[in-house]
Design an enzyme around this catalytic site. Structure first.
Site, PDB file in Angstrom:
ATOM      1  N   GLU A   1       6.654  -3.942   0.101  1.00 44.41           N
ATOM      2  CA  GLU A   1       5.244  -4.366   0.082  1.00 44.41           C
ATOM      3  C   GLU A   1       5.026  -5.667  -0.703  1.00 44.41           C
ATOM      4  OE1 GLU A   1       2.319  -1.327   0.214  1.00 44.41           O
ATOM      5  OE2 GLU A   1       1.105  -2.272  -1.330  1.00 44.41           O
ATOM      6  N   ASP A   2       5.724  -5.822  -1.808  1.00 47.01           N
ATOM      7  CA  ASP A   2       5.398  -6.925  -2.728  1.00 47.01           C
ATOM      8  C   ASP A   2       6.462  -8.018  -2.852  1.00 47.01           C
ATOM      9  OD1 ASP A   2       3.025  -5.663  -3.310  1.00 47.01           O
ATOM     10  OD2 ASP A   2       3.745  -4.723  -5.138  1.00 47.01           O
TER      11      ASP A   2
ATOM     12  N   HIS B   1       9.818   1.457  -4.651  1.00 47.81           N
ATOM     13  CA  HIS B   1       8.648   1.738  -3.814  1.00 47.81           C
ATOM     14  C   HIS B   1       7.787   0.519  -3.483  1.00 47.81           C
ATOM     15  CE1 HIS B   1       6.383   2.004  -7.661  1.00 47.81           C
ATOM     16  NE2 HIS B   1       5.322   1.739  -6.925  1.00 47.81           N
TER      17      HIS B   1
HETATM   18 NI    NI Z   1       3.453   0.848  -7.415  1.00 42.76          NI
END
Ligand code: NI
Length: 179
Positions: free
Chosen positions: A68-69, A64
């Site tokens: 994003e990261d 997840h």
């Molecule tokens: Ni998270």
């Protein structure tokens, strides 16, 4: 379809490589601990939920934060794990093209269009993140974080009864930090 153990191992290996040396914010703990904590909530939710798609939910839990990261792209996730997983991870990603204050509501709207297990992963993520806030956080930052958690619970109502109850408990406990 591979068995759950194989799905878990292959997905956590991919995620651990992608997150590399990244640590859980404000700690020396490897990021993969956060991912396994979210996966643990998902295992518990699966036991309590009829017709729960554990393979799908586990992959989303472990992946997840990759878009994003880390440098991982949606295309790469799609190549390795397929279209449905890529779409789910994308829904769980805050769109960097949007202003910060719009990212959560945009993500939640996308999550609602995915199978319910994607909502379960978002609930599980926030459950694991609602621990005692870092000492450096101001009261207003803590209040914002609490407000976001309440939004998640409200918008994802119906995604997973068991995790919704758990998030409500975590919100109630966390409220003491904002007062
Ligand atoms: Ni998270």
């Amino acid at each position: 379809m591979a068995d759950i153990q194989t799905i878990y191992q292959e997905t956590i290996k991919f995620a651990a490589e992608k997150h590399g040396a990244q640590k859980v914010k404000g700690s020396k703990i490897p990021y993969v601990v956060h991912l396994s904590n979210v996966a643990m909530e998902i295992f518990m939710a699966a036991r309590k939920t009829h017709g729960f798609d554990l393979g799908y939910a586990l992959q989303l839990a472990l992946l997840h934060d990759t878009i994003e990261d880390t440098q991982t792209t949606r295309q790469e996730i799609e190549m390795v794990f397929g279209k449905d997983i890529a779409e789910g991870v994308w829904a769980l990603t805050g769109d960097p093209k949007l202003l910060k204050e719009y990212r959560l509501s945009d993500s939640l709207a996308k999550i609602r269009k995915c199978p319910r297990e994607a909502g379960a992963v978002k609930l599980a993520d926030r459950i694991t993140n609602l621990q005692a806030p870092p000492k450096s956080w101001s009261k207003s930052h803590i209040k914002d974080y609490l407000y976001d958690a309440q939004q998640i619970l409200k918008v994802l109502h119906g995604a997973n009864e068991y995790l919704e109850k758990r998030l409500q408990q975590k919100i109630d406990e966390y409220s003491k930090y904002s007062g």
